[in-house]
Design a protein around this motif. Structure first.
Motif, PDB file in Angstrom:
ATOM      1  N   UNK A 288       0.850  -1.186   0.000  1.00 37.80           N
ATOM      2  CA  UNK A 288       0.000   0.000   0.000  1.00 37.80           C
ATOM      3  C   UNK A 288       0.889   1.240   0.000  1.00 37.80           C
ATOM      4  N   UNK A 289       0.971   1.895  -1.149  1.00 37.59           N
ATOM      5  CA  UNK A 289       1.806   3.087  -1.283  1.00 37.59           C
ATOM      6  C   UNK A 289       0.953   4.336  -1.067  1.00 37.59           C
ATOM      7  N   UNK A 290       1.325   5.125  -0.100  1.00 32.59           N
ATOM      8  CA  UNK A 290       0.608   6.370   0.200  1.00 32.59           C
ATOM      9  C   UNK A 290       1.183   7.446  -0.722  1.00 32.59           C
ATOM     10  N   UNK A 291       0.440   7.753  -1.773  1.00 36.12           N
ATOM     11  CA  UNK A 291       0.954   8.609  -2.832  1.00 36.12           C
ATOM     12  C   UNK A 291       0.272   9.975  -2.823  1.00 36.12           C
ATOM     13  N   UNK A 292       0.741  10.827  -3.718  1.00 40.12           N
ATOM     14  CA  UNK A 292       0.097  12.122  -3.957  1.00 40.12           C
ATOM     15  C   UNK A 292      -0.827  12.092  -5.145  1.00 40.12           C
ATOM     16  N   UNK A 495      -5.184   9.407  -3.524  1.00 37.58           N
ATOM     17  CA  UNK A 495      -5.476   7.979  -3.548  1.00 37.58           C
ATOM     18  C   UNK A 495      -4.241   7.146  -3.233  1.00 37.58           C
ATOM     19  N   UNK A 496      -4.407   6.162  -2.369  1.00 34.16           N
ATOM     20  CA  UNK A 496      -3.349   5.176  -2.147  1.00 34.16           C
ATOM     21  C   UNK A 496      -3.263   4.258  -3.362  1.00 34.16           C
ATOM     22  N   UNK A 497      -2.107   3.673  -3.558  1.00 36.94           N
ATOM     23  CA  UNK A 497      -1.896   2.742  -4.663  1.00 36.94           C
ATOM     24  C   UNK A 497      -1.677   1.348  -4.090  1.00 36.94           C
ATOM     25  N   UNK A 498      -2.438   0.383  -4.585  1.00 40.73           N
ATOM     26  CA  UNK A 498      -2.355  -0.987  -4.090  1.00 40.73           C
ATOM     27  C   UNK A 498      -1.704  -1.888  -5.126  1.00 40.73           C
ATOM     28  N   UNK A 499      -0.606  -2.502  -4.770  1.00 44.83           N
ATOM     29  CA  UNK A 499       0.055  -3.528  -5.577  1.00 44.83           C
ATOM     30  C   UNK A 499       0.105  -4.807  -4.747  1.00 44.83           C
ATOM     31  N   UNK A 500       0.230  -5.948  -5.427  1.00 41.65           N
ATOM     32  CA  UNK A 500       0.325  -7.207  -4.693  1.00 41.65           C
ATOM     33  C   UNK A 500       1.411  -8.077  -5.309  1.00 41.65           C
ATOM     34  N   UNK A 501       2.180  -8.739  -4.454  1.00 38.59           N
ATOM     35  CA  UNK A 501       3.240  -9.635  -4.919  1.00 38.59           C
ATOM     36  C   UNK A 501       3.150 -10.947  -4.151  1.00 38.59           C
ATOM     37  N   UNK A 502       3.577 -12.020  -4.803  1.00 37.49           N
ATOM     38  CA  UNK A 502       3.665 -13.306  -4.124  1.00 37.49           C
ATOM     39  C   UNK A 502       4.760 -13.251  -3.068  1.00 37.49           C
ATOM     40  N   UNK A 503       4.622 -14.067  -2.042  1.00 41.17           N
ATOM     41  CA  UNK A 503       5.620 -14.082  -0.971  1.00 41.17           C
ATOM     42  C   UNK A 503       7.000 -14.457  -1.475  1.00 41.17           C
ATOM     43  N   UNK A 504       7.076 -15.121  -2.634  1.00 46.05           N
ATOM     44  CA  UNK A 504       8.367 -15.544  -3.182  1.00 46.05           C
ATOM     45  C   UNK A 504       9.149 -14.394  -3.801  1.00 46.05           C
ATOM     46  N   UNK A 505       8.529 -13.227  -3.918  1.00 48.35           N
ATOM     47  CA  UNK A 505       9.190 -12.061  -4.519  1.00 48.35           C
ATOM     48  C   UNK A 505       9.878 -11.241  -3.437  1.00 48.35           C
ATOM     49  N   UNK A 506      11.148 -10.961  -3.655  1.00 47.44           N
ATOM     50  CA  UNK A 506      11.888 -10.107  -2.748  1.00 47.44           C
ATOM     51  C   UNK A 506      12.174  -8.759  -3.379  1.00 47.44           C
ATOM     52  N   UNK A 508      10.453  -5.929  -3.144  1.00 47.12           N
ATOM     53  CA  UNK A 508       9.306  -5.047  -3.373  1.00 47.12           C
ATOM     54  C   UNK A 508       8.873  -4.429  -2.054  1.00 47.12           C
ATOM     55  N   UNK A 509       8.644  -3.137  -2.063  1.00 46.93           N
ATOM     56  CA  UNK A 509       8.236  -2.439  -0.851  1.00 46.93           C
ATOM     57  C   UNK A 509       7.332  -1.271  -1.218  1.00 46.93           C
ATOM     58  N   UNK A 510       6.439  -0.923  -0.313  1.00 46.45           N
ATOM     59  CA  UNK A 510       5.574   0.234  -0.522  1.00 46.45           C
ATOM     60  C   UNK A 510       6.421   1.501  -0.574  1.00 46.45           C
ATOM     61  N   UNK A 517       6.277  -1.955  -8.027  1.00 47.94           N
ATOM     62  CA  UNK A 517       6.408  -3.192  -8.823  1.00 47.94           C
ATOM     63  C   UNK A 517       7.009  -2.919 -10.195  1.00 47.94           C
ATOM     64  N   UNK A 518       7.508  -1.708 -10.425  1.00 49.58           N
ATOM     65  CA  UNK A 518       8.122  -1.364 -11.711  1.00 49.58           C
ATOM     66  C   UNK A 518       9.641  -1.249 -11.603  1.00 49.58           C
ATOM     67  N   UNK A 519      10.166  -1.338 -10.401  1.00 47.16           N
ATOM     68  CA  UNK A 519      11.621  -1.241 -10.221  1.00 47.16           C
ATOM     69  C   UNK A 519      12.205  -2.637 -10.465  1.00 47.16           C
TER      70      UNK A 519
END
Length: 529
Positions: A288-292, A495-506, A508-510, A517-519
């Motif tokens: 959950x990314x708290x964005x502008x 608006x907050x931005x919601x992304x989701x990743x599987x637990x196997x992905x390292x 990734x951070x809000x 999820x674009x880095x």
């Protein structure tokens, strides 16, 4: 600018950013399984679960399915924008707070009045096909983006660049000037998204070469694209995965099913309606990314009743912003006070929240001669439509009738977009000057409000010419005071931005940006041993 803080844009960056009344939807397609991995760098046999690992195939599911999608660095179509983050690198990149920082450039500074910039590439940079990146490639890239024959919609972001007066100072350095002696402080934030640096032999179909973390292996428009690790990426040791696959989906339901079944590892910009499902699945991590990113109602000041400042104030007071955030964003956001760019270091935080005062709003409308006011409110599916319906309910409470008219996205963003009396709007949380250039500055590329104010224009142009942060902050504070008092936008929420990743992905951070999820270069798989 320094590596930490160069001074964007993405009006709806995601060329279709999401917050223009539609949905922040990038990506789409078919399902994919894991493919074979190529050679990977040697790693220790035992690796801590929180330490990056090399190998494997990362799979991102996006919403698109556009059969005409492409790989063009400077004129991306559909999910071409997200693919560009894999293929291309720019002089700048967004940091985690949605501010530009240096990337391919080791130096980028304006002169005293920002009428000229000196841009110097890092040494020993390389494209995917082995060519060393030099000043000729930089000049070629600028000229291609601004080429009238290409007709990129993003060329407007660099409208004032004098493409015929680019000076090659040495093999890595270029001086960039602006037409008509313009000052242009926000070069970094307006160029960062669509300014991929490409070689002089570049072609988006026959030679889609860049300097991004991954190079192209295959591409099927509307279905999927596959990329392999670029071993000579300018960030040492990155990327980590052998391959990156971007898979297009045509709807949210099938993408969610693919994520939960393990057919994809990541999904960006998830709808708030899927929040409970995502939170309840132990196999997934919700970011959950708290964005502008901001949402608005845009009032056309060229037309009654909004040519009367009392009516504009009335609408700002009748809006119950807490209810809008709760219902239109399912609570995934926060209240705004009619100003964009809250993360910008020049933002005027002294301007407090706008009160909800329907009684005062009703009196202002009466004073302006509007009793039983009826208006059409134009919107398009997504958060804009929901917010329009909520505002119509709120307006009805004081005798104002808003007739919500829903149009498709192509119509909403078409030739009539600046003619409607009242419409939904919004954009990403870019820095202030770049946001204004899109929105309501003197030469804004999409001024739906038709806001024109002499004092505002003078102060804004002075800020455009001021490299000193503290001096520019003082100017922006005055500009935002004017916007707050007599501007044409009712900006009700961030608006907050919601992304989701599987637990196997390292990795990734809000963030406070759109890009968790674009880095691609920093993401890795925990189970590749």
């Amino acid at each position: 600018m320094s590596d930490d803080h160069s001074l964007f844009s993405r009006r709806d960056f995601l060329g279709h950013s999401a917050l223009l009344g539609g949905g922040l939807l990038l990506g789409g397609g078919l399902l994919a399984g894991c493919g074979p991995s190529g050679d990977k760098p040697a790693t220790a046999v035992a690796v801590a679960d929180d330490q990056p690992r090399y190998g494997g195939r990362l799979r991102l599911g996006i919403l698109d399915g556009n059969q005409s999608g492409n790989l063009d660095a400077h004129k991306p179509i559909g999910s071409g924008i997200v693919r560009g983050f894999a293929l291309y690198s720019k002089l700048w990149e967004w940091d985690e707070q949605m501010q530009p920082r240096l990337a391919l450039a080791e130096f980028a500074e304006p002169n005293a009045d920002a009428s000229s910039w000196t841009l110097r590439l890092r040494p020993d940079l390389e494209f995917h096909h082995g060519k060393t990146i030099d000043a000729d490639d930089l000049i070629f890239s600028i000229r291609r983006l601004t080429d009238p024959q290409l007709a990129s919609p993003y060329a407007a972001l660099l409208h004032w660049v004098d493409r015929d007066n680019l000076v090659r100072l040495d093999s890595r350095t270029v001086r960039l000037n602006f037409r008509e002696g313009r000052s242009y402080m926000p070069l970094a934030e307006t160029w960062v998204n669509f300014g991929g640096i490409v070689p002089v032999d570049y072609h988006p179909v026959s030679n889609p070469v860049g300097a991004g973390p991954y190079k192209l292996k295959s591409f099927t428009p509307g279905q999927r694209s596959l990329f392999t690790r670029f071993e000579n990426y300018y960030k040492d040791g990155k990327p980590y995965a052998d391959e990156l696959e971007i898979i297009d989906f045509k709807d949210q339901v099938s993408r969610l099913a693919a994520l939960r079944s393990g057919q994809i590892d990541m999904a960006n910009v998830m709808p708030t309606e899927q929040l409970q499902v995502l939170q309840g699945d132990p196999r997934l991590k919700l970011l959950k990314s708290v964005t502008g990113n901001w949402l608005s109602f845009d009032m056309n000041l060229d037309k009654p009743p909004f040519n009367d400042p009392r009516v504009r104030e009335a609408f700002r007071l009748l809006a119950d912003r807490d209810e809008l955030v709760r219902r239109a964003l399912n609570g995934q956001g926060r209240v705004a006070n009619d100003l964009y760019a809250p993360s910008d270091p020049t933002f005027n935080h002294t301007l407090g929240p706008r009160p909800h005062d329907p009684q005062r709003a009703a009196q202002l409308l009466k004073d302006a001669g509007y009793v039983n006011l009826e208006l059409e409110l134009v919107t398009t599916p997504g958060p804009g439509l929901t917010s329009a319906l909520v505002l119509a309910e709120q307006a009805k409470r004081i005798g104002v009738t808003l007739k919500v008219k829903q149009v498709d996205l192509a119509t909403f963003q078409g030739p009539l977009r600046n003619d409607w009396t009242l419409s939904t709007g919004g954009s990403i949380g870019a820095p202030f000057l770049a946001s204004a250039i899109h929105t309501d500055a003197p030469f804004a590329v999409a001024n739906k409000t038709h806001f024109q104010d002499t004092q505002f224009s003078e102060l804004f142009l002075a800020a455009m010419a001021q490299p000193d942060l503290e001096k520019r902050k003082a100017l922006v504070h005055q500009v935002q005071q004017i916007q707050y008092e007599r501007g044409g936008m009712l900006i009700w929420g961030y608006a907050d931005l919601l992304d989701s990743v599987a637990n196997r992905v390292g990795g990734a951070a809000a963030e406070q940006s759109l890009f968790s999820t674009w880095r691609f270069e920093k993401l890795w798989l925990k189970d590749t041993a």
